[in-house]
Every structure is written in C-alpha cells, then in structure tokens.
Write an enzyme that holds these catalytic residues in place. Structure first.
Site, PDB file in Angstrom:
ATOM      1  N   GLN A  75       1.050 -18.626  -1.715  1.00  0.00           N
ATOM      2  CA  GLN A  75       1.150 -19.745  -0.760  1.00  0.00           C
ATOM      3  C   GLN A  75       2.453 -20.511  -0.931  1.00  0.00           C
ATOM      4  O   GLN A  75       2.485 -21.745  -0.801  1.00  0.00           O
ATOM      5  CB  GLN A  75      -0.052 -20.684  -0.907  1.00  0.00           C
ATOM      6  CG  GLN A  75      -1.282 -20.225  -0.170  1.00  0.00           C
ATOM      7  CD  GLN A  75      -1.038 -20.007   1.328  1.00  0.00           C
ATOM      8  OE1 GLN A  75      -0.286 -20.716   1.977  1.00  0.00           O
ATOM      9  NE2 GLN A  75      -1.687 -18.996   1.879  1.00  0.00           N
ATOM     10  N   SER A  76       3.540 -19.805  -1.237  1.00  0.00           N
ATOM     11  CA  SER A  76       4.818 -20.484  -1.470  1.00  0.00           C
ATOM     12  C   SER A  76       5.403 -21.069  -0.183  1.00  0.00           C
ATOM     13  O   SER A  76       5.647 -20.351   0.791  1.00  0.00           O
ATOM     14  CB  SER A  76       5.808 -19.481  -2.072  1.00  0.00           C
ATOM     15  OG  SER A  76       7.115 -20.005  -2.039  1.00  0.00           O
TER      16      SER A  76
END
Ligand SMILES: Cc1ncc(COP(=O)(O)O)c(C=O)c1O
Length: 330
Positions: A75-76
């Site tokens: 989930q960067s």
C-alpha cells in the site's frame, strides 16, 4: 549548490493551503491546531511524495533516465505517486513492493496498476533483500540498453528531502503572512525524508519551531538514524556549514502499535475525530498515527495550550479503501 540550482520538474500544486482547524482545536481543548494540507499536492490523489518527486525526477530527467524503479509496501503511497509522476514525464515505472498480494487490488496497489506501472511483489520484510532485487533489476535493464533511475523507499534521500526544506520555508512564509508563530510541527515519519527537510528548513531559518516526527512503523532509533543521515547528506549537498545535533531530533515511536501498516485503536479514533470535526480525511497507515501522536502529546501536556501547532498532513488517503474492514466499525 543552492536549493534553487537543483534540477526539478513541476508536479505538485504549490503552495498547499495552511488551514486553521477550529473545531478540532476546541474538541482537544488546547493548543491551536493548524493543518498544512500536503494531501492537496494534486498529483494522483496528493501527498508528501509529490514534492520529493519534483527533485528526484528532476535529477532522473537530467541524467537522461527512461525508467524509474522504486520500492515500498503493497500500500505504498510513494509507489503510487512515483508511477503517476513517471507517466506524466513520459517515463516507465517499475515498483517493487513487499508484502502479501491481495486477491483484489485496492487503494494504492490498484492505482499502481491503473498508472500502468510494472508491479513486482516480493514476500520479505528485509530491506536488503528488496534492494537486492532492485539492484539486479537495474543491472538487467542497463544490459538491455535502458537507463534506470532508482529511488529509495519513500524518496528518503537528500535529493527528495530538499523539497521539504523548501516546504518548511513555504509554511513559515504563510505563517508570517498570517501573523502566526509556529511553535511545533507534528507529522508522520518513516523514511525520514520529510522530517529531515522540515528540520533543516526550520533550523536554517532559526524559526524556533520544533519538528516532531511520529513514527508510523520503525523504532525511534531507526528513524533518528535515518533523519540524521539524510540531514548530513543534505547539508553537504547544499554546502551548509551547519550540522545537526542528534539530541535535537524529536521522534516518538509510542504510536506505532503492533507494527507498520496495522492501525491502532487511537489511529482509527483520530481518523474519525478529524473527519467529524473538520471534514478532513486522514489515512490508517501514516497520518492517523501521526494525529494519534499529536493527541497523545496534548494529553501528556507536552504540547501546551498557549502554543500553535501545525499538523502536517502528508496524504495517504487511497489506503482508506484498502482498510475498509477496520474503518467500518465505529
Ligand atoms: C502518507 C504518508 N505520510 C508520511 C510518510 C512518511 O514520510 P517520510 O517517508 O518522508 O518519512 C509517508 C511515506 O511513505 C506517507 O506515504
């Protein structure tokens, strides 16, 4: 070299607004809280990485690179914004992500795909393993005649952090115009890039504003070491005589909870409180923990009622959709 001499591309909508948060200030009882809206930097849902990418991709373009590689968690936000920024400049992006690949892509991972980034997911928690994959990839691309540009996790190096020296100056000039003395800046900190730049900018201007990093994952010592390293690198790059003092860096790791990427109850509460008092959305990985930290520091009276505190909203909202289950209750 001066800030203005660094190669740069324009990606962000700047300056971002500095907004007073009257209902949140009243709810918490003290001090006066202002929110610096870097969630509104404009690039692909916004966030702090738009500023850093202006300088990082400025360097990449100056070096004639044609493919951008970076790393991050599944989930960067950094990976999502790098993918978008690369496209805006006509470049390709490869994002090497660590974690488990969900059955259905959501949030940032979904956006990586929409921006057409090549996504590689590696199951490791070890940054050396991840960087090893990146090095191999870059080597292979060079053999194929390509020119890769590698951005470290979170854009956390001196080139990226230079953007936050400028951001500190932006805030201070907004505060001056509003007749506001900024006593403290609180923000979520992980790779240390944002904190290094804000710390350097506030020190160089002798503004007196304390920069307080709230770790979203790593232990305090890890963040402090990262920030010190980047500040040293930044000072050398900008030919500054001044050097940071380790005792001067403020980082709290009391709000991480179990681990990075796992929201705490205080984080989820902070998201709801800010949403319901100010209509502003935080995220469950970074800014929710950052705000939980700010609230914790007020409860411990480490931030006083006569102070003006700026909460630096670093973005991250796409992750809200990947954490729907945790956010639905309450
Ligand atoms: C939304 C958000 N806030 C804060 C941070 C932490 O910033 P830094 O990496 O500069 O420490 C990140 C980093 O990825 C982020 O995505």
């Amino acid at each position: 070299m001066q800030l203005g001499d660094l190669p740069r591309v324009r990606l962000a909508h700047l300056p971002t607004p500095l907004e007073f948060a009257p209902r949140l200030s009243e709810y918490l009882g003290a001090p006066k809280i202002w929110i610096k809206r870097d969630d509104l930097t404009g690039l692909a849902f916004g966030g702090n990485k738009a500023r850093k990418l202006e300088f990082l991709l400025g360097q990449a373009r100056g070096e004639g690179c044609d493919v951008i590689i970076t790393v991050g968690a599944v989930q960067s936000n950094h990976a999502r914004m790098t993918a978008a920024a690369a496209r805006k400049l006509g470049l390709e992006a490869i994002v090497v992500l660590n974690g488990d690949l969900p059955d259905h892509a959501q949030g940032n991972l979904l956006l990586d795909r929409i921006f057409g980034a090549e996504v590689r997911v590696i199951q490791t928690d070890d940054d050396y393993v991840l960087m090893g994959v990146v090095d191999d990839l870059a080597r292979q691309l060079r053999r194929d005649g390509r020119k890769p540009y590698v951005i470290p996790r979170g854009g956390g190096n001196a080139v990226g952090a230079a953007a936050y020296v400028e951001a500190a100056l932006e805030l201070l000039s907004q505060a001056n115009a509003a007749g506001l003395r900024v006593d403290a800046i609180v923000h979520a900190s992980t790779s240390g890039g944002t904190q290094s730049g804000l710390y350097t900018g506030t020190k160089l201007t002798q503004s007196g504003a304390q920069v307080i990093g709230i770790s979203a994952g790593p232990r305090r010592e890890v963040v402090v070491t990262r920030v010190l390293g980047i500040v040293e690198e930044l000072a050398a790059m900008l030919s500054l005589e001044w050097r940071p003092h380790p005792d001067d860096l403020i980082v709290y790791d009391d709000y991480v909870g179990e681990r990075y990427g796992m929201p705490t109850k205080e984080c989820l509460d902070a998201i709801r409180i800010v949403a319901r008092t100010e209509g502003i959305l935080l995220d469950p990985v970074y800014t929710g923990k950052g705000m939980a930290g700010l609230m914790g520091l007020i409860a411990q009276e480490r931030l006083r009622s006569d102070q003006n505190v700026v909460f630096w909203h670093t973005g991250g909202q796409p992750a809200v959709f990947a954490y729907a289950a945790a956010l639905q209750e309450g």
